[in-house]
Write a protein that holds these residues in place. Structure first.
Motif, PDB file in Angstrom:
ATOM      1  N   MET A   1       0.836  -1.205  -0.211  1.00 42.66           N
ATOM      2  CA  MET A   1       0.106   0.065   0.092  1.00 42.66           C
ATOM      3  C   MET A   1       0.980   1.202  -0.057  1.00 42.66           C
ATOM      4  N   ARG A   2       0.348   2.304  -0.743  1.00 38.55           N
ATOM      5  CA  ARG A   2       0.860   3.740  -0.814  1.00 38.55           C
ATOM      6  C   ARG A   2       0.155   4.613  -0.134  1.00 38.55           C
ATOM      7  N   ILE A   3       0.754   5.781   0.305  1.00 41.41           N
ATOM      8  CA  ILE A   3       0.121   7.083   0.582  1.00 41.41           C
ATOM      9  C   ILE A   3       0.652   8.092  -0.041  1.00 41.41           C
ATOM     10  N   GLY A   4      -0.285   8.724  -0.636  1.00 43.10           N
ATOM     11  CA  GLY A   4       0.001  10.052  -1.592  1.00 43.10           C
ATOM     12  C   GLY A   4      -0.393  11.302  -1.013  1.00 43.10           C
ATOM     13  N   VAL A   5       0.093  12.295  -0.569  1.00 47.99           N
ATOM     14  CA  VAL A   5      -0.598  13.528  -0.242  1.00 47.99           C
ATOM     15  C   VAL A   5      -0.064  14.823  -1.064  1.00 47.99           C
ATOM     16  N   ASP A   6      -1.177  15.576  -1.297  1.00 41.95           N
ATOM     17  CA  ASP A   6      -0.849  16.863  -2.210  1.00 41.95           C
ATOM     18  C   ASP A   6      -1.223  17.925  -1.403  1.00 41.95           C
ATOM     19  N   ILE A   7      -0.253  18.715  -0.870  1.00 48.13           N
ATOM     20  CA  ILE A   7      -0.402  19.993  -0.116  1.00 48.13           C
ATOM     21  C   ILE A   7      -0.406  21.181  -1.216  1.00 48.13           C
ATOM     22  N   GLY A   8      -1.793  21.881  -1.492  1.00 44.85           N
ATOM     23  CA  GLY A   8      -1.725  22.927  -2.423  1.00 44.85           C
ATOM     24  C   GLY A   8      -2.240  24.121  -1.497  1.00 44.85           C
ATOM     25  N   GLY A   9      -2.208  25.447  -2.120  1.00 42.36           N
ATOM     26  CA  GLY A   9      -2.755  26.416  -1.698  1.00 42.36           C
ATOM     27  C   GLY A   9      -4.025  26.252  -1.416  1.00 42.36           C
ATOM     28  N   THR A  10      -4.929  25.869  -1.675  1.00 42.75           N
ATOM     29  CA  THR A  10      -6.349  25.806  -1.665  1.00 42.75           C
ATOM     30  C   THR A  10      -6.864  24.543  -0.816  1.00 42.75           C
ATOM     31  N   SER A  50      -6.346   7.938  10.544  1.00 43.25           N
ATOM     32  CA  SER A  50      -7.816   7.378  10.561  1.00 43.25           C
ATOM     33  C   SER A  50      -7.992   6.869   9.133  1.00 43.25           C
ATOM     34  N   LEU A  51      -7.511   7.314   8.116  1.00 42.05           N
ATOM     35  CA  LEU A  51      -7.585   6.496   6.932  1.00 42.05           C
ATOM     36  C   LEU A  51      -7.176   5.056   7.361  1.00 42.05           C
ATOM     37  N   LEU A  52      -5.920   5.025   7.704  1.00 42.88           N
ATOM     38  CA  LEU A  52      -5.377   3.440   7.610  1.00 42.88           C
ATOM     39  C   LEU A  52      -6.296   2.798   8.601  1.00 42.88           C
ATOM     40  N   SER A  53      -6.647   3.408   9.724  1.00 40.68           N
ATOM     41  CA  SER A  53      -7.594   2.599  10.830  1.00 40.68           C
ATOM     42  C   SER A  53      -8.913   2.145  10.227  1.00 40.68           C
ATOM     43  N   LYS A  54      -9.536   2.886   9.413  1.00 38.67           N
ATOM     44  CA  LYS A  54     -10.733   2.787   8.630  1.00 38.67           C
ATOM     45  C   LYS A  54     -10.572   1.543   7.647  1.00 38.67           C
ATOM     46  N   ARG A  55      -9.520   1.525   7.118  1.00 37.45           N
ATOM     47  CA  ARG A  55      -9.431   0.507   6.048  1.00 37.45           C
ATOM     48  C   ARG A  55      -8.594  -0.595   6.602  1.00 37.45           C
ATOM     49  N   GLY A  56      -8.525  -0.825   7.862  1.00 35.62           N
ATOM     50  CA  GLY A  56      -7.759  -1.702   8.447  1.00 35.62           C
ATOM     51  C   GLY A  56      -6.051  -2.260   7.998  1.00 35.62           C
ATOM     52  N   VAL A  57      -5.532  -1.117   7.658  1.00 37.07           N
ATOM     53  CA  VAL A  57      -4.062  -1.286   7.222  1.00 37.07           C
ATOM     54  C   VAL A  57      -3.170  -0.519   8.297  1.00 37.07           C
ATOM     55  N   LEU A  58      -2.234  -1.568   8.397  1.00 35.03           N
ATOM     56  CA  LEU A  58      -1.147  -1.124   9.436  1.00 35.03           C
ATOM     57  C   LEU A  58       0.010  -0.383   8.857  1.00 35.03           C
ATOM     58  N   MET A  59       0.480   0.408   9.700  1.00 32.96           N
ATOM     59  CA  MET A  59       1.544   1.393   9.037  1.00 32.96           C
ATOM     60  C   MET A  59       2.991   0.566   8.359  1.00 32.96           C
ATOM     61  N   ASP A  60       2.868  -0.695   8.995  1.00 33.18           N
ATOM     62  CA  ASP A  60       4.002  -1.536   8.460  1.00 33.18           C
ATOM     63  C   ASP A  60       3.883  -1.829   7.081  1.00 33.18           C
ATOM     64  N   GLU A  61       2.473  -1.892   6.791  1.00 29.68           N
ATOM     65  CA  GLU A  61       2.059  -2.282   5.349  1.00 29.68           C
ATOM     66  C   GLU A  61       2.266  -1.074   4.292  1.00 29.68           C
ATOM     67  N   ILE A  62       2.745   0.079   4.647  1.00 31.69           N
ATOM     68  CA  ILE A  62       3.012   1.037   3.832  1.00 31.69           C
ATOM     69  C   ILE A  62       4.342   0.909   3.218  1.00 31.69           C
ATOM     70  N   THR A  63       4.474   1.004   2.076  1.00 29.43           N
ATOM     71  CA  THR A  63       5.893   0.594   1.154  1.00 29.43           C
ATOM     72  C   THR A  63       6.234   2.095   0.869  1.00 29.43           C
ATOM     73  N   HIS A  64       5.453   3.141   0.397  1.00 28.16           N
ATOM     74  CA  HIS A  64       5.871   4.180  -0.077  1.00 28.16           C
ATOM     75  C   HIS A  64       4.688   5.378   0.453  1.00 28.16           C
ATOM     76  N   PHE A  65       5.464   6.651   0.784  1.00 32.45           N
ATOM     77  CA  PHE A  65       4.843   7.911   1.237  1.00 32.45           C
ATOM     78  C   PHE A  65       5.125   9.005   0.614  1.00 32.45           C
ATOM     79  N   GLY A  66       4.262   9.421  -0.410  1.00 31.31           N
ATOM     80  CA  GLY A  66       4.740  10.621  -1.021  1.00 31.31           C
ATOM     81  C   GLY A  66       3.936  11.733  -0.866  1.00 31.31           C
ATOM     82  N   VAL A  67       4.881  12.947  -0.978  1.00 31.12           N
ATOM     83  CA  VAL A  67       4.119  14.172  -0.482  1.00 31.12           C
ATOM     84  C   VAL A  67       4.447  15.061  -1.707  1.00 31.12           C
TER      85      VAL A  67
END
Length: 70
Positions: A1-10, A50-67
């Motif tokens: 599993m991967r997490i992506g976060v886009d931090i924009g001005g809006t 919260s997103l991980l908890s709702k989906r039953g995903v552990l942080m150890d299952e995250i292979t990539h985290f992009g921002v």
């Protein structure tokens, strides 16, 4: 599993994505609601947890985290 976060001005958008590209959940926040970088980082962290908890995903299952930040 991967997490992506886009931090924009809006807005700030985050998503949980499987290895096959399938989206398993997302969140959206308004950038104007966070007057300091510390408050923004804390809110994004809480949303990711919260997103991980709702989906039953552990942080150890995250292979990539992009921002993306402008």
């Amino acid at each position: 599993m991967r997490i992506g976060v886009d931090i924009g001005g809006t807005k700030i958008i985050g998503a949980l994505i499987a290895e096959n590209g399938e989206k398993h959940g997302c969140f959206q926040l308004q950038s104007k609601d966070f007057p300091t970088p510390q408050k923004l980082a804390k809110a994004v962290g809480q949303q990711v947890q919260s997103l991980l908890s709702k989906r039953g995903v552990l942080m150890d299952e995250i292979t990539h985290f992009g921002v993306g930040i402008p």
